[in-house]
Design a protein around this motif. Structure first.
Motif, PDB file in Angstrom:
ATOM      1  N   THR A 243      -8.858   0.395 -10.989  1.00 49.31           N
ATOM      2  CA  THR A 243     -10.269   0.604 -10.632  1.00 49.31           C
ATOM      3  C   THR A 243     -10.891   1.752 -11.422  1.00 49.31           C
ATOM      4  O   THR A 243     -12.019   1.615 -11.930  1.00 49.31           O
ATOM      5  CB  THR A 243     -10.393   0.890  -9.120  1.00 49.31           C
ATOM      6  OG1 THR A 243      -9.885  -0.230  -8.408  1.00 49.31           O
ATOM      7  CG2 THR A 243     -11.843   1.131  -8.728  1.00 49.31           C
ATOM      8  N   VAL A 244     -10.172   2.877 -11.524  1.00 47.14           N
ATOM      9  CA  VAL A 244     -10.787   4.008 -12.234  1.00 47.14           C
ATOM     10  C   VAL A 244     -10.819   3.799 -13.751  1.00 47.14           C
ATOM     11  O   VAL A 244     -11.477   4.553 -14.460  1.00 47.14           O
ATOM     12  CB  VAL A 244     -10.114   5.369 -11.892  1.00 47.14           C
ATOM     13  CG1 VAL A 244     -10.238   5.685 -10.416  1.00 47.14           C
ATOM     14  CG2 VAL A 244      -8.683   5.432 -12.364  1.00 47.14           C
TER      15      VAL A 244
ATOM     16  N   SER B 173     -14.052   0.902 -13.781  1.00 44.11           N
ATOM     17  CA  SER B 173     -15.357   1.388 -13.323  1.00 44.11           C
ATOM     18  C   SER B 173     -16.198   2.072 -14.429  1.00 44.11           C
ATOM     19  O   SER B 173     -17.367   1.727 -14.620  1.00 44.11           O
ATOM     20  CB  SER B 173     -15.134   2.321 -12.130  1.00 44.11           C
ATOM     21  OG  SER B 173     -16.346   2.769 -11.642  1.00 44.11           O
TER      22      SER B 173
ATOM     23  N   MET C  14     -13.467  -5.758  -9.952  1.00 45.33           N
ATOM     24  CA  MET C  14     -13.221  -4.439  -9.355  1.00 45.33           C
ATOM     25  C   MET C  14     -13.384  -4.478  -7.833  1.00 45.33           C
ATOM     26  O   MET C  14     -12.557  -3.920  -7.095  1.00 45.33           O
ATOM     27  CB  MET C  14     -14.184  -3.409  -9.956  1.00 45.33           C
ATOM     28  CG  MET C  14     -13.950  -1.997  -9.452  1.00 45.33           C
ATOM     29  SD  MET C  14     -15.093  -0.818 -10.187  1.00 45.33           S
ATOM     30  CE  MET C  14     -16.567  -1.151  -9.248  1.00 45.33           C
ATOM     31  N   VAL C  15     -14.416  -5.144  -7.378  1.00 46.48           N
ATOM     32  CA  VAL C  15     -14.645  -5.241  -5.929  1.00 46.48           C
ATOM     33  C   VAL C  15     -13.474  -5.954  -5.264  1.00 46.48           C
ATOM     34  O   VAL C  15     -12.983  -5.527  -4.214  1.00 46.48           O
ATOM     35  CB  VAL C  15     -15.976  -5.969  -5.633  1.00 46.48           C
ATOM     36  CG1 VAL C  15     -16.099  -6.291  -4.152  1.00 46.48           C
ATOM     37  CG2 VAL C  15     -17.152  -5.108  -6.081  1.00 46.48           C
TER      38      VAL C  15
ATOM     39  N   LEU D 288     -10.206  -0.065   0.284  1.00 47.24           N
ATOM     40  CA  LEU D 288     -11.201   0.874   0.819  1.00 47.24           C
ATOM     41  C   LEU D 288     -11.486   0.588   2.293  1.00 47.24           C
ATOM     42  O   LEU D 288     -11.634   1.510   3.105  1.00 47.24           O
ATOM     43  CB  LEU D 288     -12.517   0.731   0.035  1.00 47.24           C
ATOM     44  CG  LEU D 288     -12.782   1.683  -1.124  1.00 47.24           C
ATOM     45  CD1 LEU D 288     -14.134   1.359  -1.743  1.00 47.24           C
ATOM     46  CD2 LEU D 288     -12.751   3.133  -0.660  1.00 47.24           C
ATOM     47  N   SER D 289     -11.557  -0.686   2.634  1.00 46.77           N
ATOM     48  CA  SER D 289     -11.832  -1.066   4.027  1.00 46.77           C
ATOM     49  C   SER D 289     -10.729  -0.552   4.947  1.00 46.77           C
ATOM     50  O   SER D 289     -11.003  -0.030   6.026  1.00 46.77           O
ATOM     51  CB  SER D 289     -11.935  -2.588   4.167  1.00 46.77           C
ATOM     52  OG  SER D 289     -12.985  -3.060   3.385  1.00 46.77           O
TER      53      SER D 289
ATOM     54  N   ASP E  44      -5.781   1.535  -7.543  1.00 46.84           N
ATOM     55  CA  ASP E  44      -6.673   2.668  -7.827  1.00 46.84           C
ATOM     56  C   ASP E  44      -6.734   2.929  -9.326  1.00 46.84           C
ATOM     57  O   ASP E  44      -7.796   3.188  -9.885  1.00 46.84           O
ATOM     58  CB  ASP E  44      -6.157   3.918  -7.109  1.00 46.84           C
ATOM     59  CG  ASP E  44      -6.100   3.730  -5.607  1.00 46.84           C
ATOM     60  OD1 ASP E  44      -7.152   3.824  -4.964  1.00 46.84           O
ATOM     61  OD2 ASP E  44      -5.009   3.440  -5.086  1.00 46.84           O
TER      62      ASP E  44
ATOM     63  N   ALA F 185      -2.888   2.113   2.477  1.00 45.15           N
ATOM     64  CA  ALA F 185      -4.119   2.306   1.695  1.00 45.15           C
ATOM     65  C   ALA F 185      -4.334   3.763   1.311  1.00 45.15           C
ATOM     66  O   ALA F 185      -5.062   4.056   0.362  1.00 45.15           O
ATOM     67  CB  ALA F 185      -5.319   1.790   2.496  1.00 45.15           C
TER      68      ALA F 185
ATOM     69  N   ILE G 286     -10.429  -3.410  -5.193  1.00 44.07           N
ATOM     70  CA  ILE G 286     -10.446  -2.143  -4.445  1.00 44.07           C
ATOM     71  C   ILE G 286     -11.080  -2.250  -3.049  1.00 44.07           C
ATOM     72  O   ILE G 286     -10.774  -1.435  -2.170  1.00 44.07           O
ATOM     73  CB  ILE G 286     -11.146  -1.022  -5.274  1.00 44.07           C
ATOM     74  CG1 ILE G 286     -10.703   0.369  -4.787  1.00 44.07           C
ATOM     75  CG2 ILE G 286     -12.645  -1.137  -5.250  1.00 44.07           C
ATOM     76  CD1 ILE G 286      -9.256   0.698  -5.014  1.00 44.07           C
ATOM     77  N   ASN G 287     -11.934  -3.223  -2.843  1.00 50.84           N
ATOM     78  CA  ASN G 287     -12.654  -3.235  -1.559  1.00 50.84           C
ATOM     79  C   ASN G 287     -11.739  -3.437  -0.337  1.00 50.84           C
ATOM     80  O   ASN G 287     -11.915  -2.735   0.669  1.00 50.84           O
ATOM     81  CB  ASN G 287     -13.760  -4.288  -1.580  1.00 50.84           C
ATOM     82  CG  ASN G 287     -14.843  -3.949  -0.583  1.00 50.84           C
ATOM     83  OD1 ASN G 287     -15.274  -2.802  -0.507  1.00 50.84           O
ATOM     84  ND2 ASN G 287     -15.245  -4.917   0.208  1.00 50.84           N
TER      85      ASN G 287
ATOM     86  N   PHE H 138     -17.303  -6.168 -12.622  1.00 48.32           N
ATOM     87  CA  PHE H 138     -17.688  -5.622 -11.314  1.00 48.32           C
ATOM     88  C   PHE H 138     -17.095  -6.471 -10.178  1.00 48.32           C
ATOM     89  O   PHE H 138     -16.543  -5.936  -9.214  1.00 48.32           O
ATOM     90  CB  PHE H 138     -19.219  -5.565 -11.192  1.00 48.32           C
ATOM     91  CG  PHE H 138     -19.685  -5.134  -9.827  1.00 48.32           C
ATOM     92  CD1 PHE H 138     -19.521  -3.816  -9.413  1.00 48.32           C
ATOM     93  CD2 PHE H 138     -20.251  -6.038  -8.949  1.00 48.32           C
ATOM     94  CE1 PHE H 138     -19.924  -3.418  -8.143  1.00 48.32           C
ATOM     95  CE2 PHE H 138     -20.654  -5.647  -7.679  1.00 48.32           C
ATOM     96  CZ  PHE H 138     -20.497  -4.335  -7.277  1.00 48.32           C
TER      97      PHE H 138
ATOM     98  N   THR I 195      -8.647   1.974   4.366  1.00 47.84           N
ATOM     99  CA  THR I 195      -8.739   3.441   4.427  1.00 47.84           C
ATOM    100  C   THR I 195      -9.800   3.851   5.435  1.00 47.84           C
ATOM    101  O   THR I 195      -9.594   4.711   6.282  1.00 47.84           O
ATOM    102  CB  THR I 195      -9.109   4.020   3.036  1.00 47.84           C
ATOM    103  OG1 THR I 195      -8.106   3.643   2.111  1.00 47.84           O
ATOM    104  CG2 THR I 195      -9.253   5.515   3.078  1.00 47.84           C
TER     105      THR I 195
ATOM    106  N   TRP J  91      -1.831   6.325  -3.442  1.00 53.63           N
ATOM    107  CA  TRP J  91      -2.379   5.938  -4.763  1.00 53.63           C
ATOM    108  C   TRP J  91      -1.528   4.801  -5.311  1.00 53.63           C
ATOM    109  O   TRP J  91      -0.302   4.920  -5.383  1.00 53.63           O
ATOM    110  CB  TRP J  91      -2.343   7.133  -5.706  1.00 53.63           C
ATOM    111  CG  TRP J  91      -2.962   6.831  -7.041  1.00 53.63           C
ATOM    112  CD1 TRP J  91      -2.335   6.317  -8.134  1.00 53.63           C
ATOM    113  CD2 TRP J  91      -4.323   7.015  -7.402  1.00 53.63           C
ATOM    114  NE1 TRP J  91      -3.228   6.160  -9.158  1.00 53.63           N
ATOM    115  CE2 TRP J  91      -4.458   6.584  -8.743  1.00 53.63           C
ATOM    116  CE3 TRP J  91      -5.460   7.489  -6.736  1.00 53.63           C
ATOM    117  CZ2 TRP J  91      -5.669   6.629  -9.431  1.00 53.63           C
ATOM    118  CZ3 TRP J  91      -6.660   7.539  -7.425  1.00 53.63           C
ATOM    119  CH2 TRP J  91      -6.765   7.106  -8.745  1.00 53.63           C
TER     120      TRP J  91
END
Lengths: 96, 526
Positions: free
Chosen positions: A23-24, A27, A62-63, A70-71, A20, A13, A66-67, A59, A73, A16
């Motif tokens: 997501t960017v 977003s 995206m969640v 992120l979790s 990612d 995680a 990436i979520n 949205f 990380t 990159w």
């Protein structure tokens, strides 16, 4: 490549990946859709409601992308946070 | 002038008591340590910093700013407010990097990223700049409240400037960031509800959405309904070049730190979140709410334009949203509206009082003056710092005349010359402290020259704001790129520690290879 991958190790995680990048890109598009959509929807212009609906769908996508990453990380980092905090206090001292 | 009845005064006094009370209630938590007084112990779930992001960026001057640009440019003016979009990328890039550094402030982060004398100079510089800037923001938000009170009650400007900021300082002094974030949560809810109520009431007063569209069309102003109402590639009020510049600044700025004036309060919220994930979602969600709010406000301002189309003075039309509320809400609701304005106002004041104080305490006092200070002493210094900021804000507020003009200039100062270096320090290992420091110093000089001095002497024409941005960015690069290459790279030990802890993105190849060689990270593909 699975965009909706759920099983990340903290080390994986931290890198990159396409998740990612996607997501960017998504977003800011969501922000644009929120801005334009809320204004036009408040004027009862149909395009505004459509923009908000597309924003909501993006949205959720995206969640899902990436979520999980992120979790992982977060989980990996929090295990080391206490040690890092102690080091921070040493590192930023004026005497050093 | 507005006339308040019993119910209006009741709402106002009840709200002020609630706000101060909810802040003071966290006195015991706030006084425990420096970390509690400034970061709520780094233990907040995402929705608390998110509500604080939203509440902080809903200030008394914000509806004036939004009213100013939307009245003048229509929905196209919304893009002026889109600089918050940096959070859309930052949430997943620089927010993560900053949260993992554990730095209390951006100034402290500079001394983690850059070592030696340049790192120390940068820390002192950013800390001093932030103390000044927070005082300045407190002053301009304070004088905006003075204007509202002057419009409403015919009070002299200084009363609105002083009274509500001083009331807010009670709970900031008592509870520090715990008080700020808890009060922000309820202030954010109140503000959002009232913004919706008043805006829709205003739209109704203008005849409703269909009447606004019809009247604008009749007046020959249908272009105001189009968010993409370009006036040409480079010409007119809304050229494509301006729009592209704003997208460029707003969105790509999220790759770096300090690329927007709002980064600094956000940095405090990022560090107060209990996990990296909470930090990311708090920044994303808080800013999404800010953007949605701007869209709702814009429609109300179009309604105002339909009602009062002939205003030419900024000071008249920047009061649009306030006038919609005070001229149309029924008795009893006026006090509710004013109480919400007070909530909007003090949520911003509280943030900047505490934020300025953390730079005074952590970066100036704790770092340079008394590194062995006890936690009790640090909290005490935090309170003294809060008081200094409050008093300084009264001085700044009393010398500001035109909010919009000051705001635009402050944004240029922050955004233009240091925008690119703010990104480079995150994504490029070779960028060093001397390069960043030179960018800061020369940006201050160049921005004054380009915006004020040279046009006044006829040396340079009055450039459009987007032209100023590109010119300032170019002038800055002419200085900081040679300075970077003419000075040594940062020490590899420092860079490796920073890389392993924060995992920045971009061009970090040599540092990454060294970290792998030392066995500090796994050597996967990159």
């Amino acid at each position: 490549m699975n965009l909706f991958r759920k099983d990340w190790t903290p080390a994986e995680a931290d890198e990159w990946t396409i998740h990612d990048t996607v997501t960017v890109i998504i977003s800011p598009v969501i922000y644009i859709l929120i801005l334009v959509g809320s204004a036009l929807a408040a004027l009862l212009i149909p395009a505004g409601f459509a923009a908000l609906a597309v924003g909501a769908v993006l949205f959720v996508v995206m969640v899902k992308i990436i979520n999980p990453k992120l979790s992982a990380t977060s989980k990996g980092y929090e295990e080391k946070q206490k040690e890092y905090l102690e080091e921070l206090e040493k590192k930023v001292k004026w005497e050093d | 002038m507005a006339t308040f009845h019993f119910l209006d005064w009741f709402w106002l006094l009840a709200f002020i008591a609630l706000m101060i009370g909810s802040g003071v209630r966290f006195y015991r938590l706030g006084k425990r340590s420096e970390s509690d007084f400034f970061l709520a112990g780094r233990g907040l779930p995402w929705w608390l910093p998110a509500s604080s992001v939203y509440a902080t960026h809903t200030a008394t001057d914000t509806p004036m700013w939004v009213s100013g640009v939307v009245y003048k440019f229509g929905l196209s003016g919304l893009w002026y407010t889109f600089y918050a979009a940096w959070c859309s990328i930052s949430a997943f890039v620089s927010t993560k990097i900053f949260r993992r550094s554990l730095a209390y402030t951006q100034a402290e982060w500079q001394s983690l990223r850059f070592g030696g004398l340049s790192g120390e100079l940068l820390r002192g510089w950013v800390a001093g700049w932030q103390v000044f800037l927070n005082m300045f923001i407190l002053g301009w938000v304070g004088i905006a409240m003075g204007k509202v009170c002057n419009y409403l009650f015919d009070w002299p400007l200084w009363i609105g400037l002083i009274v509500f900021s001083a009331a807010c300082a009670i709970y900031v002094l008592a509870s520090g960031y715990w008080g700020v974030v808890m009060a922000d949560f309820q202030q954010g809810i109140i503000a959002f509800i009232v913004i919706i109520i008043v805006s829709f009431w205003g739209v109704h007063a203008a005849g409703g959405p269909s009447m606004i569209i019809e009247r604008l069309t009749t007046m020959g102003e249908a272009g105001k309904l189009n968010p993409f109402n370009f006036t040409g590639l480079f010409d007119g009020d809304f050229p494509v070049a301006w729009f592209v510049t704003m997208m460029f600044i707003g969105i790509l700025g999220g790759l770096g730190m300090g690329t927007a004036i709002d980064w600094y309060p956000e940095a405090q919220r990022i560090q107060s979140a209990k996990t990296v994930k909470d930090a990311s979602w708090s920044i994303w969600a808080g800013s999404a709410l800010v953007i949605m709010r701007n869209g709702i406000w814009a429609v109300a301002i179009l309604g105002f334009f339909v009602l009062y189309p002939d205003l030419t003075e900024v000071k008249d039309y920047e009061m649009a949203w306030f006038r919609l509320g005070f001229e149309n809400l029924p008795a009893g609701m006026l006090g509710f509206f004013f109480a919400a304005i007070v909530a909007i106002h003090i949520s911003t004041i509280s943030t900047h009082l505490n934020l300025g104080a953390v730079y005074i305490t952590r970066d100036l006092y704790h770092h340079y003056i008394n590194p062995k200070a006890t936690q009790a002493k640090l909290v005490k210094v935090g309170r003294i710092g809060t008081l200094i900021l409050l008093l300084g804000s009264f001085v700044f507020g009393s010398i500001m005349e035109n909010i919009t003009e000051w705001l635009i200039f402050a944004l240029w100062i922050m955004a233009a010359g240091v925008w690119l270096p703010g990104i480079l320090q995150v994504i490029w290992w070779r960028f060093n402290g001397w390069g960043y420091l030179s960018a800061w110093v020369f940006n201050l000089i160049f921005s004054w020259l380009v915006v004020w001095v040279l046009p006044a002497f006829g040396v340079l024409p009055h450039l459009k704001d987007y032209q100023q941005f590109w010119l300032l960015m170019l002038l800055g690069a002419v200085v900081f790129i040679p300075v970077t290459f003419l000075t040594k790279p940062e020490d590899m030990d420092r860079l490796v520690k920073f890389y392993v802890m924060s995992r920045p993105v971009g061009w970090w190849g040599p540092v990454r290879r060294e970290a792998i060689r030392r066995g500090l990270i796994e050597g996967g593909k990159k």
